[in-house]
Design an enzyme around this catalytic site. Structure first.
Site, PDB file in Angstrom:
ATOM      1  N   ASP A   1      42.668  42.255  42.376  1.00  0.00           N
ATOM      2  CA  ASP A   1      42.325  41.506  43.583  1.00  0.00           C
ATOM      3  C   ASP A   1      40.944  40.878  43.485  1.00  0.00           C
ATOM      4  O   ASP A   1      40.653  39.891  44.173  1.00  0.00           O
ATOM      5  CB  ASP A   1      42.402  42.427  44.804  1.00  0.00           C
ATOM      6  CG  ASP A   1      42.217  41.683  46.115  1.00  0.00           C
ATOM      7  OD1 ASP A   1      42.893  40.661  46.304  1.00  0.00           O
ATOM      8  OD2 ASP A   1      41.401  42.123  46.946  1.00  0.00           O
TER       9      ASP A   1
ATOM     10  N   LEU B   1      42.188  39.921  53.043  1.00  0.00           N
ATOM     11  CA  LEU B   1      41.470  38.774  53.599  1.00  0.00           C
ATOM     12  C   LEU B   1      40.729  37.981  52.536  1.00  0.00           C
ATOM     13  O   LEU B   1      40.358  36.833  52.756  1.00  0.00           O
ATOM     14  CB  LEU B   1      40.480  39.251  54.662  1.00  0.00           C
ATOM     15  CG  LEU B   1      41.048  39.493  56.061  1.00  0.00           C
ATOM     16  CD1 LEU B   1      39.997  40.110  56.950  1.00  0.00           C
ATOM     17  CD2 LEU B   1      41.565  38.196  56.656  1.00  0.00           C
ATOM     18  N   ARG B   2      40.513  38.616  51.382  1.00  0.00           N
ATOM     19  CA  ARG B   2      39.866  37.899  50.290  1.00  0.00           C
ATOM     20  C   ARG B   2      40.680  36.668  49.898  1.00  0.00           C
ATOM     21  O   ARG B   2      40.132  35.643  49.478  1.00  0.00           O
ATOM     22  CB  ARG B   2      39.680  38.835  49.089  1.00  0.00           C
ATOM     23  CG  ARG B   2      38.846  38.219  47.968  1.00  0.00           C
ATOM     24  CD  ARG B   2      38.560  39.218  46.867  1.00  0.00           C
ATOM     25  NE  ARG B   2      37.659  40.235  47.338  1.00  0.00           N
ATOM     26  CZ  ARG B   2      38.000  41.509  47.516  1.00  0.00           C
ATOM     27  NH1 ARG B   2      39.225  41.895  47.286  1.00  0.00           N
ATOM     28  NH2 ARG B   2      37.117  42.380  47.941  1.00  0.00           N
ATOM     29  N   ALA B   3      42.001  36.738  50.039  1.00  0.00           N
ATOM     30  CA  ALA B   3      42.851  35.598  49.694  1.00  0.00           C
ATOM     31  C   ALA B   3      42.520  34.387  50.565  1.00  0.00           C
ATOM     32  O   ALA B   3      42.429  33.251  50.069  1.00  0.00           O
ATOM     33  CB  ALA B   3      44.315  35.984  49.838  1.00  0.00           C
TER      34      ALA B   3
END
Length: 634
Positions: A193, A274-276
């Protein structure tokens, strides 16, 4: 320095080159993971990118790559008055798979300590890669203790080393570039991720394109300098394009509707991190800047989504990786041509500010959660602690060894089996810097960590009808889940199914997902219960693996044996006798009995095996996987 194959000369691989250029324009995207077969230009493209990046301003001899306007006080070069600034290439640092934490983080400078009797810090690979790229070939095979270091470094921007009397902090903002062959195992989800973008690459399948790849490669090998000169103009044009995009990037923006489109994509494709959302926003703006535009478009978001979302999706067993391209195109068209907003009458008008409208959250918690998910920051801390020899929550335990495995730390030992020279010298220097002398009290032994692999042998009752078929579907998912990280953990998984008149080794011990998928595509179910045959086959399979990974035997059955060996004798007594022969093998018996009248045969089988017993009337595939992983200490 030998010439590098020009980035502009790489044939095809448009998505790979696009991902690398996004990181070149905006390093905060979080780097690129490149998955693919050997010989598909993964390393060539990564190394070629560094050669076309605009140069950075730095001081000659600086080991920290200090920014000219913000020199580090601890840097002996940049803290002086006589530093000489020059423009140099962007750092491209290779991280070896066998590197120690000291090599990555930095350590005590022995030379200066021995010469001057003073403590001094020797920068590591993170300092050398600051403002540049950290390249890891076969990143999925990286040792766990280095993965932990990279997880911290990828999320933060400053490396803080606190060890042996040293307390040093320095910037460590790096762009991670990783390459891997997926057949050799997957990455830990946490590190996966952290890579902002991911690309799957393959060698060209079109003959003309393959021929052009070979033609250019042979020309480069015959005359590297001449070949590089032929592509010099293209390389300079690419460097200028990157520089222009970097200058334009602060002005690029997404409209409110496209912000919403980003979130819609992440929800539609079941991406929880939420990094996406953050990376997708940044990547779309970088694509717009590369095209010389201030306003990012829905098409920019679509192209970025192909790089940002696939490795973050929740996937099911046997589900192909990637995105549903038809769905992605449909959503892009809708975002490009949004319907007009509905007309409002007076009663539908929103109230003015302060008159009942829901106020924005000013507590700061939402913002903290979002920024905590960002791939990089300005301040970070990497604390160096001695790794524990015990189990860690969520991670497989490693075996501490003095002879095999990665050297991770040292322990005081007046009679070391393997002398840890670095720790021994450090101890002597710290004990008396002014009168350096090594005594027996300073001696330290190397402690190494080696992988403790397992052979997970699943013995599954496939007799019966509907219940057995459901159970086999659960087992399919369990096998594939266990194989996802089996290569890196040195695990192997095997599967025996028994039904009808015999037992069959459907999946010999292996650690390859592709091999398991082929073996598990059609699993038989139904018929009688040849339990004794299954136990005999399990004993034979384990005997062939003596000296290999430590076994864990997992038996899923109701224990109602009704097929005798060689067609003669008591099937249940034969099963108990064979269970006695397997006693001592770590075993887990999962009772699948579902009848109203229960015989308790599986519990008796567990007692004969000296095994742990669990009733699992409604055990799901996910629960089965979790149960096995818990027994492995993960």
């Amino acid at each position: 320095m030998s010439p590098i194959y020009p980035f502009a000369a790489v044939v095809g691989q448009q998505q790979l080159k696009q991902a690398l250029l996004i990181c070149a324009v905006d390093p905060t995207v979080g780097g690129v993971l490149v998955r693919g077969d050997k010989g598909s230009a993964k390393s060539t493209a990564a190394r070629g990118l560094a050669a076309v990046l605009p140069p950075i301003r730095r001081a000659a001899g600086c080991g920290y790559n200090c920014e000219p306007d913000h020199p580090l006080p601890l840097c002996p070069v940049c803290s002086g008055d006589a530093r000489a600034l020059h423009d140099g290439p962007v750092p491209f640092i290779n991280l070896p798979l066998g590197a120690t934490e000291d090599r990555v983080l930095g350590s005590l400078d022995f030379e200066k300590a021995l010469q001057g009797g003073k403590q001094a810090f020797k920068p590591g690979l993170l300092a050398a890669a600051h403002r540049g790229m950290l390249y890891i070939d076969e990143v999925n095979l990286l040792a766990d203790h280095l993965v932990d270091v990279l997880l911290d470094a990828a999320a933060m921007g400053v490396n803080t080393v606190e060890r042996e009397g040293l307390a040093v902090s320095h910037p460590a903002r790096v762009t991670l570039l990783g390459t891997m062959n997926q057949e050799e195992g997957d990455l830990r989800p946490q590190l996966l991720d952290r890579f902002g973008l991911m690309v799957d690459v393959a060698a060209p399948r079109e003959p003309l394109q393959r021929a052009e790849v070979v033609r250019r490669r042979l020309a480069f090998e015959a005359d590297p300098a001449g070949f590089a000169a032929q592509w010099q103009a293209d390389s300079e044009a690419l460097r200028a394009k990157i520089a222009a995009a970097r200058a334009l990037l602060p002005q690029t923006r997404l409209s409110d509707s496209l912000f919403h489109f980003v979130s819609e994509l992440c929800c539609e494709f079941e991406v929880s991190s939420l990094r996406a959302d953050i990376v997708l926003n940044k990547a779309a703006r970088a694509l717009a800047a590369l095209d010389g535009r201030v306003d990012a478009s829905a098409e920019d978001i679509r192209d970025a989504a192909r790089l940002v979302l696939p490795h973050r999706r929740r996937s099911k067993p046997f589900e192909q990786s990637g995105l549903d391209q038809d769905k992605l195109e449909q959503m892009t068209r809708q975002a490009s041509n949004p319907p007009p907003p509905p007309e409002r009458n007076g009663a539908d008008q929103p109230p003015p500010d302060g008159d009942g409208e829901q106020q924005a959250d000013t507590s700061g918690h939402g913002a903290e959660q979002i920024f905590a998910a960002a791939p990089a920051g300005d301040i970070a801390r990497i604390r160096v602690q001695a790794p524990s020899s015990g189990d860690a929550a969520g991670r497989r335990s490693d075996g501490a060894s003095r002879q095999r495995g990665h050297y991770v730390r040292a322990e005081a030992n007046p009679q070391p089996a393997q002398l840890a020279v670095d720790a021994t010298l450090r101890h002597a220097l710290l004990r008396d810097p002014n009168n350096f002398a090594v005594t027996r009290a300073d001696l330290h032994d190397k402690v190494r960590v080696a992988k403790q692999g397992n052979l997970i042998l699943l013995v599954v009752d496939a007799s019966g009808s509907m219940a057995a078929r459901q159970r086999m579907e659960q087992v399919k998912g369990t096998v594939l889940s266990l194989l996802e990280d089996a290569y890196r953990r040195r695990d192997q998984v095997a599967l025996i199914a028994f039904r009808g008149q015999q037992a069959e080794l459907l999946l010999p011990p292996c650690n390859r997902v592709e091999q398991a998928e082929r073996a598990l595509r059609e699993l038989p179910a139904g018929g009688r219960t040849p339990l004794a045959h299954a136990l005999a086959l399990a004993a034979d399979t384990l005997s062939r693996q003596l000296g290999g990974p430590a076994p864990l035997l997992v038996i899923l059955s109701d224990g109602r044996a009704n097929v005798a060996l060689d067609g003669d004798g008591d099937p249940w007594r034969q099963a108990l006798d064979l269970a006695g022969q397997l006693a001592g093998t770590p075993t887990l018996v999962l009772d699948t009995e579902q009848d109203f009248v229960r015989l308790g045969r599986a519990r008796e089988l567990a007692e004969a095996l000296g095994a742990e017993y669990l009733a699992c009337d409604a055990l799901t595939g996910e629960q089965l996987t979790l149960t096995i992983r818990q027994r492995l200490g993960r």
